[in-house]
Design a protein around this motif. Structure first.
Motif, PDB file in Angstrom:
ATOM      1  N   LEU A 183      32.700  43.445  34.778  1.00  0.00           N
ATOM      2  CA  LEU A 183      32.987  43.358  36.445  1.00  0.00           C
ATOM      3  C   LEU A 183      31.711  42.762  37.592  1.00  0.00           C
ATOM      4  CD1 LEU A 183      34.777  46.969  37.489  1.00  0.00           C
ATOM      5  CD2 LEU A 183      35.639  44.792  36.348  1.00  0.00           C
ATOM      6  N   PRO A 184      32.850  41.445  38.134  1.00  0.00           N
ATOM      7  CA  PRO A 184      31.976  40.955  38.956  1.00  0.00           C
ATOM      8  C   PRO A 184      31.808  41.283  40.501  1.00  0.00           C
ATOM      9  CG  PRO A 184      33.950  40.664  39.472  1.00  0.00           C
ATOM     10  CD  PRO A 184      34.369  41.006  38.091  1.00  0.00           C
ATOM     11  N   THR A 185      32.260  42.592  40.957  1.00  0.00           N
ATOM     12  CA  THR A 185      31.858  43.843  41.910  1.00  0.00           C
ATOM     13  C   THR A 185      31.989  44.641  41.213  1.00  0.00           C
ATOM     14  OG1 THR A 185      31.907  43.424  44.675  1.00  0.00           O
ATOM     15  CG2 THR A 185      34.177  42.951  42.460  1.00  0.00           C
ATOM     16  N   THR A 186      31.582  45.542  42.773  1.00  0.00           N
ATOM     17  CA  THR A 186      31.895  46.917  42.726  1.00  0.00           C
ATOM     18  C   THR A 186      33.915  47.318  42.279  1.00  0.00           C
ATOM     19  OG1 THR A 186      32.705  47.456  44.707  1.00  0.00           O
ATOM     20  CG2 THR A 186      30.734  47.403  44.446  1.00  0.00           C
ATOM     21  N   THR A 187      34.296  48.015  41.427  1.00  0.00           N
ATOM     22  CA  THR A 187      35.129  48.526  40.777  1.00  0.00           C
ATOM     23  C   THR A 187      35.649  48.623  42.193  1.00  0.00           C
ATOM     24  OG1 THR A 187      34.349  49.452  38.691  1.00  0.00           O
ATOM     25  CG2 THR A 187      36.139  49.887  39.758  1.00  0.00           C
ATOM     26  N   MET A 188      35.425  49.796  43.100  1.00  0.00           N
ATOM     27  CA  MET A 188      36.263  49.540  44.812  1.00  0.00           C
ATOM     28  C   MET A 188      37.163  48.373  44.957  1.00  0.00           C
ATOM     29  SD  MET A 188      38.131  51.845  46.698  1.00  0.00           S
ATOM     30  CE  MET A 188      36.642  53.817  46.296  1.00  0.00           C
ATOM     31  N   LYS A 189      35.899  47.229  44.742  1.00  0.00           N
ATOM     32  CA  LYS A 189      36.576  46.016  45.319  1.00  0.00           C
ATOM     33  C   LYS A 189      37.443  45.263  44.909  1.00  0.00           C
ATOM     34  CE  LYS A 189      32.516  44.999  48.581  1.00  0.00           C
ATOM     35  NZ  LYS A 189      31.503  43.957  48.602  1.00  0.00           N
ATOM     36  N   PHE A 190      37.198  45.231  43.746  1.00  0.00           N
ATOM     37  CA  PHE A 190      37.932  44.354  42.665  1.00  0.00           C
ATOM     38  C   PHE A 190      39.438  45.306  42.591  1.00  0.00           C
ATOM     39  CE2 PHE A 190      39.003  44.372  38.298  1.00  0.00           C
ATOM     40  CZ  PHE A 190      38.583  42.978  38.077  1.00  0.00           C
ATOM     41  N   VAL A 191      39.879  46.645  42.699  1.00  0.00           N
ATOM     42  CA  VAL A 191      40.714  47.003  42.530  1.00  0.00           C
ATOM     43  C   VAL A 191      41.294  46.818  43.799  1.00  0.00           C
ATOM     44  CG1 VAL A 191      41.988  49.572  43.383  1.00  0.00           C
ATOM     45  CG2 VAL A 191      39.961  48.975  41.021  1.00  0.00           C
ATOM     46  N   ASP A 192      40.532  47.252  44.533  1.00  0.00           N
ATOM     47  CA  ASP A 192      41.259  46.317  45.932  1.00  0.00           C
ATOM     48  C   ASP A 192      42.100  44.994  45.813  1.00  0.00           C
ATOM     49  OD1 ASP A 192      41.161  48.839  47.167  1.00  0.00           O
ATOM     50  OD2 ASP A 192      39.352  47.980  48.090  1.00  0.00           O
ATOM     51  N   LYS A 193      40.839  44.479  45.317  1.00  0.00           N
ATOM     52  CA  LYS A 193      41.896  42.589  45.339  1.00  0.00           C
ATOM     53  C   LYS A 193      42.351  42.743  44.180  1.00  0.00           C
ATOM     54  CE  LYS A 193      39.511  37.490  43.887  1.00  0.00           C
ATOM     55  NZ  LYS A 193      38.288  37.428  43.230  1.00  0.00           N
ATOM     56  N   TYR A 194      42.657  43.672  43.627  1.00  0.00           N
ATOM     57  CA  TYR A 194      43.824  43.002  42.907  1.00  0.00           C
ATOM     58  C   TYR A 194      45.252  43.833  43.001  1.00  0.00           C
ATOM     59  CZ  TYR A 194      41.040  39.694  40.430  1.00  0.00           C
ATOM     60  OH  TYR A 194      40.681  37.972  40.653  1.00  0.00           O
ATOM     61  N   ARG A 195      45.847  44.646  43.578  1.00  0.00           N
ATOM     62  CA  ARG A 195      46.560  45.862  44.406  1.00  0.00           C
ATOM     63  C   ARG A 195      47.933  45.063  43.847  1.00  0.00           C
ATOM     64  NH1 ARG A 195      49.312  42.890  48.808  1.00  0.00           N
ATOM     65  NH2 ARG A 195      49.512  40.877  48.990  1.00  0.00           N
ATOM     66  N   HIS A 196      48.247  43.802  42.969  1.00  0.00           N
ATOM     67  CA  HIS A 196      49.679  44.265  42.560  1.00  0.00           C
ATOM     68  C   HIS A 196      49.092  44.546  41.541  1.00  0.00           C
ATOM     69  CE1 HIS A 196      52.076  41.677  45.824  1.00  0.00           C
ATOM     70  NE2 HIS A 196      50.902  41.304  45.799  1.00  0.00           N
ATOM     71  N   VAL A 197      48.147  44.538  40.912  1.00  0.00           N
ATOM     72  CA  VAL A 197      47.680  45.092  39.330  1.00  0.00           C
ATOM     73  C   VAL A 197      47.050  46.730  39.261  1.00  0.00           C
ATOM     74  CG1 VAL A 197      46.438  44.842  37.510  1.00  0.00           C
ATOM     75  CG2 VAL A 197      47.262  42.897  39.028  1.00  0.00           C
ATOM     76  N   PHE A 198      46.632  46.438  40.291  1.00  0.00           N
ATOM     77  CA  PHE A 198      46.214  48.602  40.962  1.00  0.00           C
ATOM     78  C   PHE A 198      46.367  49.217  41.769  1.00  0.00           C
ATOM     79  CE2 PHE A 198      42.727  45.901  38.015  1.00  0.00           C
ATOM     80  CZ  PHE A 198      43.005  46.484  37.147  1.00  0.00           C
ATOM     81  N   ALA A 199      46.487  50.367  41.543  1.00  0.00           N
ATOM     82  CA  ALA A 199      46.943  51.006  42.768  1.00  0.00           C
ATOM     83  C   ALA A 199      46.209  52.385  42.803  1.00  0.00           C
ATOM     84  CB  ALA A 199      48.714  51.787  42.635  1.00  0.00           C
ATOM     85  N   GLN A 200      45.985  52.900  44.059  1.00  0.00           N
ATOM     86  CA  GLN A 200      45.160  53.577  43.850  1.00  0.00           C
ATOM     87  C   GLN A 200      45.920  54.666  45.268  1.00  0.00           C
ATOM     88  OE1 GLN A 200      41.160  53.707  46.498  1.00  0.00           O
ATOM     89  NE2 GLN A 200      41.584  50.707  46.396  1.00  0.00           N
TER      90      GLN A 200
END
Length: 357
Positions: free
Chosen positions: A72-89
Motif C-alpha cells: 500500500l502506498p500510504t497507511t491503511t486508514m488513509k488508503f481506505v478513506d481515499k477510496y470510500r466508494h470501495v471500502f466502508a468503515q
C-alpha cells in the motif's frame, strides 16, 4: 534462396547492432494507460483479503498489518478513506474496534468479477495462457514465485493454485526444482506434457490469418512497430532495424539457445519471447522487474535488458507509479487496449468506482 541463407548466417554469427544509444522518448498516451491503474492492484488485493475473512470484514488493526504485503502506498486508514466508494468503515457494536468492509457497489463488482473468473471459457483461456507461459523457450517448468509475480498481469484468480490448477491435472503438476537464481530448492509449476497446438505465437497466428498460408509461420515475420510522434531513430540505427526485421522469425516456443548469444538472429528470438510473453498478459504490460526475473530463470536476463532498450518501436518503458512498466506498443491505440480481455473489462469498472466523485 542463397542470398537469404547467406543473410541468416551473417546475422547469426556476428553482432551488427551499431554502438548507438537509442534515446527514450516519453509517450503520454501509454503513460496514461499505466497511470489510470494506479492503486488498482492494491485495491483488489485488499478487497480479496476482506472477502476471505469469515465475517467479510477486517479490523482496522488487522488491515493495517497487511500494508507491507499489499504494498500500500500510504497507511491503511488513509488508503481506505481515499477510496470510500470501495471500502466502508463501521463499528459492529459499542466498544468494539473499527472494521472495514466492502461497499455495496464494490461487493456487487466482486461477484461479477468472480463470475468472469468462473466462466468455463475464461478458465480454459487462463489455463492455456499459463501453459504457454511455461512453454516459452522450450521449457516446461517455472518456479511458482515467478508466476506469483506475473499472476496479476496474467489475470489469474488470486487463489489460482487451489481454484484453477486443481481442475487441470492434465495440464499442470507441482514439483520441486533447483532455483536458477539462488540454487535452493523451490516449488515449481510443471507442464505435464508438451502441447503442440498451443505452441503457435500470437504473431504467427496474425500472420497466418492475413496471408492464408500455413507455412508462413516459418518465414520472415517482422514485428509491428509504432514509434511515437516526433520520434526519429538515428539513420544508422534505422538501417540496422530494417535489416534485422528481414531475419527469419524463430518461434518463441522453440529452443534456440544454439544461436550465438551475441548475434542479431538470437536477439530476434529474444524479442519474440518478450513479445509473446507480453501478449499472454491480459494487460499487455508488466513491471520491468517481472520480465527480468522471468528472463533470469531462462538464462536470458542480460538479453532481455538489451532487447527492451534496442527496440523502442515494439516496447515502451513507462516510469510512472514509482516503477518501470514495459508496455507492448501494438496492443494500445492511444491509452486504450485494442482488444480488451473480460478480466480487464472488470478492472475498468473498479477504476470507475475508485475515481467516482
Amino acid at each position: 534462396m542463397a542470398s537469404s541463407l547467406k543473410l541468416f548466417h551473417q546475422f547469426n554469427h556476428i553482432r551488427t547492432f551499431v554502438n548507438a544509444k537509442v534515446k527514450w522518448v516519453r509517450d503520454p498516451n501509454l503513460d496514461t494507460a499505466v497511470l489510470k491503474e494506479k492503486d488498482l492492484k492494491q485495491i483488489i488485493s485488499l478487497k480479496n483479503q476482506i472477502i476471505s475473512s469469515p465475517s467479510k470484514s477486517l479490523t482496522i488493526y488487522n488491515a493495517s498489518m497487511l500494508k507491507p504485503s499489499l504494498n500500500l502506498p500510504t497507511t491503511t486508514m488513509k488508503f481506505v478513506d481515499k477510496y470510500r466508494h470501495v471500502f466502508a468503515q463501521f463499528q459492529p457494536s459499542p466498544g468494539v474496534p473499527l472494521h472495514v468492509k466492502l461497499t455495496t457497489q464494490a461487493l456487487s463488482l466482486h461477484k461479477e468479477e468472480m463470475a468472469v473468473h468462473d466462466c468455463p471459457a475464461n478458465r480454459e483461456d487462463a489455463a492455456q495462457r499459463l501453459a504457454r507461459l511455461l512453454m516459452l523457450a522450450g521449457m516446461t517448468r517455472l518456479p511458482i514465485y515467478v508466476i506469483e509475480r506475473l499472476k496479476w498481469d496474467m489475470g489469474l484468480p488470486h487463489d489460482y493454485i487451489t481454484t484453477l490448477l486443481a481442475d487441470y491435472p492434465d495440464y499442470f503438476d507441482v514439483c520441486v526444482v533447483e532455483d536458477p537464481l539462488s540454487g535452493e530448492e523451490v516449488l515449481a509449476l510443471e507442464l505435464v506434457s508438451w502441447r503442440k497446438e498451443l505452441s503457435v505465437s500470437e504473431l504467427e497466428k496474425r500472420e497466418m490469418s492475413l496471408n492464408y498460408a500455413a507455412d508462413k509461420r516459418k518465414h520472415d515475420i517482422p514485428f509491428p512497430m509504432f514509434l511515437p510522434k516526433d520520434f526519429a531513430l538515428e539513420k544508422r540505427v534505422k538501417t540496422w532495424v530494417e535489416g534485422w526485421q528481414t531475419l527469419p522469425y524463430i518461434s518463441p516456443y522453440e529452443d534456440a539457445f544454439h544461436l550465438d548469444s551475441n548475434s542479431d538472429q538470437a536477439e530476434k528470438w529474444t524479442v519474440a519471447i518478450l513479445h509473446e510473453l507480453l501478449s499472454l498478459l491480459v494487460s499487455k504490460k508488466t513491471e520491468r522487474e517481472n520480465l527480468l526475473c522471468y528472463g533470469e530463470c531462462l538464462g536470458l536476463g542480460s538479453r532481455f535488458r538489451k532487447a527492451l532498450v534496442h527496440h523502442p518501436g515494439i516496447f515502451y518503458i513507462s516510469n510512472k507509479i514509482r516503477t518501470q512498466t514495459v508496455v507492448l506498443r501494438e496492443a494500445y491505440r492511444k491509452e486504450f487496449l485494442v482488444q480488451k480481455h473480460p478480466v480487464m473489462g472488470m478492472r475498468y469498472w473498479y477504476i470507475h468506482l475508485m475515481t467516482k466523485a
